[in-house]
Design a protein around this motif. Structure first.
Motif, PDB file in Angstrom:
ATOM      1  N   ARG A  81      15.923  90.956  26.310  1.00  0.00           N
ATOM      2  CA  ARG A  81      15.771  92.244  26.738  1.00  0.00           C
ATOM      3  C   ARG A  81      16.598  93.229  25.793  1.00  0.00           C
ATOM      4  NH1 ARG A  81      14.601  91.899  33.230  1.00  0.00           N
ATOM      5  NH2 ARG A  81      12.665  90.583  33.084  1.00  0.00           N
ATOM      6  N   ASN A  82      17.379  92.632  24.997  1.00  0.00           N
ATOM      7  CA  ASN A  82      18.306  93.656  24.010  1.00  0.00           C
ATOM      8  C   ASN A  82      17.073  93.971  22.895  1.00  0.00           C
ATOM      9  OD1 ASN A  82      20.261  94.960  22.245  1.00  0.00           O
ATOM     10  ND2 ASN A  82      21.755  93.199  22.690  1.00  0.00           N
ATOM     11  N   PRO A  83      17.303  95.200  22.590  1.00  0.00           N
ATOM     12  CA  PRO A  83      16.312  95.774  21.537  1.00  0.00           C
ATOM     13  C   PRO A  83      16.887  95.587  20.367  1.00  0.00           C
ATOM     14  CG  PRO A  83      17.443  97.777  22.531  1.00  0.00           C
ATOM     15  CD  PRO A  83      17.458  96.315  23.363  1.00  0.00           C
ATOM     16  N   LEU A  84      18.227  95.244  20.109  1.00  0.00           N
ATOM     17  CA  LEU A  84      18.884  94.663  18.741  1.00  0.00           C
ATOM     18  C   LEU A  84      18.952  93.380  18.521  1.00  0.00           C
ATOM     19  CD1 LEU A  84      21.872  97.295  18.586  1.00  0.00           C
ATOM     20  CD2 LEU A  84      19.395  97.696  17.706  1.00  0.00           C
ATOM     21  N   ASP A  85      18.237  92.546  19.388  1.00  0.00           N
ATOM     22  CA  ASP A  85      18.236  91.259  19.228  1.00  0.00           C
ATOM     23  C   ASP A  85      16.852  90.911  18.699  1.00  0.00           C
ATOM     24  OD1 ASP A  85      20.574  90.185  20.175  1.00  0.00           O
ATOM     25  OD2 ASP A  85      19.751  89.890  22.116  1.00  0.00           O
ATOM     26  N   SER A 106      20.779  84.026   7.122  1.00  0.00           N
ATOM     27  CA  SER A 106      20.856  83.496   8.466  1.00  0.00           C
ATOM     28  C   SER A 106      19.843  83.851   9.322  1.00  0.00           C
ATOM     29  CB  SER A 106      22.178  83.882   9.192  1.00  0.00           C
ATOM     30  OG  SER A 106      22.247  83.490  10.670  1.00  0.00           O
ATOM     31  N   ARG A 107      19.419  82.943  10.233  1.00  0.00           N
ATOM     32  CA  ARG A 107      18.221  83.089  11.126  1.00  0.00           C
ATOM     33  C   ARG A 107      18.775  83.894  12.188  1.00  0.00           C
ATOM     34  NH1 ARG A 107      12.586  82.312   9.706  1.00  0.00           N
ATOM     35  NH2 ARG A 107      12.471  81.409  11.957  1.00  0.00           N
ATOM     36  N   ASP A 108      20.065  83.852  12.477  1.00  0.00           N
ATOM     37  CA  ASP A 108      20.555  84.353  13.698  1.00  0.00           C
ATOM     38  C   ASP A 108      20.249  86.184  13.678  1.00  0.00           C
ATOM     39  OD1 ASP A 108      22.026  85.188  16.162  1.00  0.00           O
ATOM     40  OD2 ASP A 108      24.007  84.162  15.328  1.00  0.00           O
ATOM     41  N   GLY A 109      19.786  86.551  14.637  1.00  0.00           N
ATOM     42  CA  GLY A 109      19.244  87.885  14.630  1.00  0.00           C
ATOM     43  C   GLY A 109      20.023  88.650  15.579  1.00  0.00           C
ATOM     44  N   GLN A 110      21.028  88.358  16.095  1.00  0.00           N
ATOM     45  CA  GLN A 110      21.979  89.092  17.089  1.00  0.00           C
ATOM     46  C   GLN A 110      22.679  90.256  16.286  1.00  0.00           C
ATOM     47  OE1 GLN A 110      23.545  86.377  20.407  1.00  0.00           O
ATOM     48  NE2 GLN A 110      23.582  85.251  18.418  1.00  0.00           N
ATOM     49  N   PHE A 111      21.959  91.379  16.304  1.00  0.00           N
ATOM     50  CA  PHE A 111      22.550  92.598  15.824  1.00  0.00           C
ATOM     51  C   PHE A 111      23.406  93.405  16.714  1.00  0.00           C
ATOM     52  CE2 PHE A 111      19.294  91.381  12.867  1.00  0.00           C
ATOM     53  CZ  PHE A 111      19.800  91.496  11.544  1.00  0.00           C
ATOM     54  N   ARG A 112      24.273  94.306  16.074  1.00  0.00           N
ATOM     55  CA  ARG A 112      24.989  95.179  17.065  1.00  0.00           C
ATOM     56  C   ARG A 112      25.265  96.447  15.788  1.00  0.00           C
ATOM     57  NH1 ARG A 112      23.642  91.784  19.613  1.00  0.00           N
ATOM     58  NH2 ARG A 112      24.946  90.115  21.024  1.00  0.00           N
ATOM     59  N   ILE A 113      25.840  97.568  16.736  1.00  0.00           N
ATOM     60  CA  ILE A 113      26.334  98.765  15.958  1.00  0.00           C
ATOM     61  C   ILE A 113      27.701  98.541  15.978  1.00  0.00           C
ATOM     62  CG2 ILE A 113      26.013 101.244  15.867  1.00  0.00           C
ATOM     63  CD1 ILE A 113      23.397 100.997  17.270  1.00  0.00           C
ATOM     64  N   GLY A 208      13.782  91.981  20.891  1.00  0.00           N
ATOM     65  CA  GLY A 208      14.229  91.448  22.307  1.00  0.00           C
ATOM     66  C   GLY A 208      14.364  90.007  22.606  1.00  0.00           C
ATOM     67  N   TYR A 209      14.248  89.362  21.348  1.00  0.00           N
ATOM     68  CA  TYR A 209      14.257  87.902  21.566  1.00  0.00           C
ATOM     69  C   TYR A 209      15.315  87.428  20.537  1.00  0.00           C
ATOM     70  CZ  TYR A 209       9.679  87.967  24.041  1.00  0.00           C
ATOM     71  OH  TYR A 209       8.834  88.285  24.789  1.00  0.00           O
ATOM     72  N   VAL A 210      15.635  86.158  20.719  1.00  0.00           N
ATOM     73  CA  VAL A 210      16.617  85.430  19.611  1.00  0.00           C
ATOM     74  C   VAL A 210      15.938  84.051  19.384  1.00  0.00           C
ATOM     75  CG1 VAL A 210      18.676  86.484  19.993  1.00  0.00           C
ATOM     76  CG2 VAL A 210      18.243  84.586  21.507  1.00  0.00           C
ATOM     77  N   GLU A 211      15.910  83.633  18.151  1.00  0.00           N
ATOM     78  CA  GLU A 211      15.392  82.337  18.075  1.00  0.00           C
ATOM     79  C   GLU A 211      16.749  81.252  18.304  1.00  0.00           C
ATOM     80  OE1 GLU A 211      13.846  79.486  14.300  1.00  0.00           O
ATOM     81  OE2 GLU A 211      14.857  81.253  13.898  1.00  0.00           O
TER      82      GLU A 211
END
Length: 253
Positions: A81-85, A106-113, A208-211
């Motif tokens: 539910r995080n729009p940046l994930d 990387s396949r890790d899509g946990q983004f931040r600002i 809103g998802y992570v692998e």
């Protein structure tokens, strides 16, 4: 009998590598975007020479680790539910600029600002095509095609701030691991190709998802038990060979 020492020693080294790799897989079972590794073994053969003639046969002389490969089969997608994930549903990698200035994948899509408004990953690395979110922007969203949009200065219309591209390789399993869930390009992996998410050959983005890691705990624990048992058996062979050699030496006295 000397051969038994070398054969068991080679088995111990190979089993130790298998245990290390499998343990690392299990330790990262909850790491988003993690890809499990597999150890590839080869049998070492030694030639038998008959009276100085050409080799007439070959016998097993233990085993050794030929390589360690990364398996890029997809992991499960988990809602955050995080729009940046972001999760990549299909082929592709996010490309970031490392601390040394080289591109890493990387396949890790946990983004931040970050403090300057740039889109970064959890380690603070920016994408190679930097996307900056203006101060005061609200309702930042990332579409399945990679468009990054937001509402600027309290407006109601969404503005496109940039587009996240994906990178692919002809032989992704030849990418080199560099730690922190990152990979770097190699000659064996082929030239990098870029495209928008959703284009032919590129996966789509799921906001809103992570692998999750593609680690199967049952498979890894089974492999770990087998490797530990093999290590114990090789250790017993080494001990038995040492005891026999000691007995032989005592007989010669």
């Amino acid at each position: 009998m000397i051969d038994a020492l070398y054969i068991s020693a080679s088995g111990l080294r190979s089993d130790q590598k298998q245990i290390d790799v499998t343990s690392n897989n299990v330790a990262n079972i909850h790491t988003p975007g993690f890809k499990r590794s597999r150890v590839n073994f080869v049998e070492v053969a030694s030639a038998m020479v008959d009276g100085g003639a050409a080799p007439v046969d070959a016998v097993g002389d233990g085993t050794r680790v030929q390589s360690t490969s990364t398996l890029f089969d997809p992991g499960d997608l988990r809602a955050t539910r995080n729009p940046l994930d972001l999760a990549i549903d299909g082929a592709g990698f996010f490309e970031f600029e490392s601390e040394s200035g080289e591109p890493v994948y990387s396949r890790d899509g946990q983004f931040r600002i970050d403090a300057e408004g740039y889109l970064v990953n959890v380690q603070g690395l920016r994408t190679t095509q930097p996307i900056q979110i203006p101060a005061g922007a609200t309702d930042v969203a990332i579409a399945p095609n990679g468009d990054v949009t937001a509402k600027i200065d309290g407006g109601t219309e969404r503005s496109v701030l940039g587009t996240l591209e994906l990178a692919t390789f002809a032989a992704a399993d030849a990418l080199a691991q560099v730690g922190d869930n990152r990979f770097k390009a190699t000659d064996a992996a082929g030239a990098v190709a870029y495209g928008r998410p959703g284009d032919a050959g590129f996966g789509r983005l799921q906001s809103g998802y992570v692998e999750m890691a593609n680690v199967d705990l049952v498979d890894e624990m089974t492999t770990l038990v087998l490797a530990q048992r093999s290590y114990q058996l090789n250790a017993r062979v080494l001990q038995a060979a040492d005891q026999i050699l000691e007995t032989i030496n005592n007989l010669r006295r």
